[in-house]
Design an enzyme around this catalytic site. Structure first.
Site, PDB file in Angstrom:
ATOM      1  N   CYS A 239      27.800  33.275  29.221  1.00  0.00           N
ATOM      2  CA  CYS A 239      29.671  33.181  30.003  1.00  0.00           C
ATOM      3  C   CYS A 239      30.288  31.703  29.651  1.00  0.00           C
ATOM      4  O   CYS A 239      31.103  32.264  29.907  1.00  0.00           O
ATOM      5  CB  CYS A 239      29.127  33.943  31.492  1.00  0.00           C
ATOM      6  SG  CYS A 239      28.336  35.341  31.571  1.00  0.00           S
TER       7      CYS A 239
ATOM      8  N   CYS B  50      33.166  43.015  41.796  1.00  0.00           N
ATOM      9  CA  CYS B  50      32.999  42.392  40.676  1.00  0.00           C
ATOM     10  C   CYS B  50      33.651  42.640  39.272  1.00  0.00           C
ATOM     11  O   CYS B  50      34.894  43.421  39.487  1.00  0.00           O
ATOM     12  CB  CYS B  50      31.649  43.693  39.956  1.00  0.00           C
ATOM     13  SG  CYS B  50      30.837  43.971  40.851  1.00  0.00           S
TER      14      CYS B  50
ATOM     15  N   HIS C 276      36.799  39.687  32.360  1.00  0.00           N
ATOM     16  CA  HIS C 276      36.191  38.728  31.865  1.00  0.00           C
ATOM     17  C   HIS C 276      35.287  39.158  30.313  1.00  0.00           C
ATOM     18  O   HIS C 276      34.188  39.539  30.381  1.00  0.00           O
ATOM     19  CB  HIS C 276      34.968  38.673  32.819  1.00  0.00           C
ATOM     20  CG  HIS C 276      33.580  37.394  32.613  1.00  0.00           C
ATOM     21  ND1 HIS C 276      34.028  36.165  32.179  1.00  0.00           N
ATOM     22  CD2 HIS C 276      32.507  37.441  32.803  1.00  0.00           C
ATOM     23  CE1 HIS C 276      32.623  35.838  32.043  1.00  0.00           C
ATOM     24  NE2 HIS C 276      32.226  35.670  32.922  1.00  0.00           N
TER      25      HIS C 276
END
Lengths: 384, 120
Positions: free
Chosen positions: A86, A206, A329
């Site tokens: 990430c 989330c 994301h």
């Protein structure tokens, strides 16, 4: 050694773009960043490109940076792919900063691009590389962070209701960010009432995934002086591999160490930070990051949240872009999108989400898993 | 299919770990270099899969390979190492648990932690 500056930033909106490829997304971010700086893409001397899942999902484990730069009409320069979970984008940015810092180049581009909407397991949590053993026992990132949340809630006496306020706050910020994927305000009831993923984390606790790209143009003192654009100084780049035990401690030792090294490098006091983008992949992680990044005293994360200290108008607004919680994301793009937000804030160009008189900012991105901890923490500090 | 890093002995599950001959730290999975003291002087050791719950979470949206909701968590083995695993049910921190043979991802023969009945 020269000082290092961000002279331009650019990004695509984050979202689900089934009709757009990596090349198309990356090109939009690159052109936006060079235009923002008032430079031409052929003045870029080197490129670092962050991407994490393009291999598994799109058959491009390597070569995304070359693909995008060739589309921009730029060949025959050093282009390096950077994979770091990430934090791939944050790591590409760090490589660009170090390449300028050494004096090797005056103009280096950091690019992050990812396209997750093609993954086949829609509705299931994103998996993480290298977790084969734990995967046999049902490991997923939300399950891991649910266990960290249990440890944090037990340590602090905070509740799932408290954590939901992170999602509410970041969504309120996202309303003012045209690049964010989700901009409709949320209530705590909606967050808590959404589908349970891993107790205590619901779907809206989330971050969503997504597609997108972001780019930052990093330049030397010499080049910064030549440009008309208001530049932002990079005061610190810090990156460490995991070294803690968060399901035991309810905190991230690696983030504390990474942040400490960054503050030392910059000679900046944590109390001087005006605005921060942190790795709010889950509601609970944002609150823990306040503490580990020293944005509030240890143990006061939930208090800082509930008192509004980390909301726009508060003492230290966090995730003014809407964070990962609202932007989504797209792994490789995330870290550079964080730089985009902090640079926008420090230039005073954030419009309705502008933090008043912001002169120092922080980005933090974590990534991956190894041996009971996250695999990476990356912290960058900026000032004007 | 069966996981390769454990066996059962009289119903008890033993996981294939290692122990450092210098600092005595146990590890699972087995290591060649000690994570605690960096010694190279390690030997294989089968570690009883018993210990105490660190945390568990009911996972309502499980990953591929699991048809039903599962409970996952971390157990601290009595021999020292912490292990991410499946549990039969959500359990509080500190609960005594032991592993019993049971299916893991995609029905592979593995083990699952359940409350330990006898006083230890």
């Amino acid at each position: 050694m020269t000082g290092v500056h961000v002279a331009g930033v650019g990004m695509t909106p984050f979202g689900k773009f089934p009709d757009r490829g990596l090349e198309d997304l990356g090109l939009e971010a690159v052109l936006a960043a060079v235009d923002d700086a008032g430079l031409h893409q052929r003045e870029v001397q080197a490129v670092y490109a962050g991407h994490a899942r393009t291999g598994r999902l799109l058959g491009r484990e390597n070569g995304v940076g070359q693909l995008v730069m060739a589309a921009a009409g730029v060949r025959g320069i050093p282009v390096t792919g950077v994979g770091n979970f990430c934090a791939s984008g944050s790591t590409a940015f760090r490589e660009a900063v170090m390449a300028v810092m050494t004096g090797l180049y005056d103009v280096v581009l950091a690019l992050g691009v990812e396209k997750l909407s093609v993954r086949p397991e829609k509705g299931k949590p994103l998996t993480s590389d290298g977790m084969e053993l734990e995967g046999e026992f049902g490991f997923t990132p939300p399950a891991f962070f649910a266990l960290v949340a249990q440890a944090y809630l037990e340590k602090t006496g905070a509740s799932a209701d408290d954590l939901a306020q992170v999602a509410v706050k970041n969504r309120a910020h996202a309303e003012h960010n045209p690049y964010a994927q989700y901009r409709k305000p949320l209530t705590a009831e909606e967050v808590l009432g959404s589908r349970m993923i891993a107790d205590p984390l619901t779907l809206l606790s989330c971050c969503p995934t997504g597609d997108g790209a972001a780019a930052a143009l990093v330049v030397s003192d010499r080049m910064a002086r030549r440009l008309d654009r208001k530049t932002v100084r990079v005061e610190a780049t810090s990156l460490l591999s995991g070294c803690g035990d968060p399901t035991a401690t309810g905190g991230f030792e690696v983030d504390r160490k990474t942040a400490h090294a960054a503050y030392e490098q910059a000679g900046i006091d944590p109390g001087d930070i005006d605005v921060a983008e942190v790795h709010d992949a889950f509601t609970v992680t944002e609150v823990i990051h306040y503490e580990d990044l020293l944005l509030c005293p240890p143990g006061d994360g939930v208090k800082a949240l509930l008192d509004g200290q980390t909301a726009l108008g508060g003492r230290i607004p966090v995730s003014t872009s809407g964070g990962l919680m609202s932007k989504g994301h797209p792994l490789g793009a995330t870290g550079i999108a964080q730089v985009h937000e902090i640079v926008t804030q420090l230039r005073g160009e954030a419009g309705a989400r502008q933090v008043e008189r912001a002169t120092a900012g922080l980005t933090h991105c974590a990534g991956g898993f190894l041996d009971g901890d996250v695999a990476i923490s990356a912290v960058h500090l900026f000032s004007v | 299919m069966k996981l390769l890093f454990f066996h059962t002995d009289g119903g008890a599950v033993l996981v294939h770990g290692s122990r450092c001959e210098d600092c005595r730290a146990a590890a699972f999975p087995a290591r060649r270099i000690c994570a605690t003291c960096a010694s190279r002087n390690l030997r294989p050791e089968n570690l009883p899969a018993r210990g105490r719950v660190r945390a568990t979470s009911r996972v309502s949206t499980p990953p591929f390979g699991f048809d039903e909701p599962i409970t996952v968590g971390v157990v601290e083995l009595d021999s020292g190492p912490a292990l991410f695993s499946l549990f039969t049910e959500p359990l509080p921190r500190g609960a005594a648990v032991r592993a019993v043979p049971g299916p893991v991802r995609s029905g592979t023969d593995g083990f699952v932690f359940e409350p330990a009945k006898e006083q230890r």
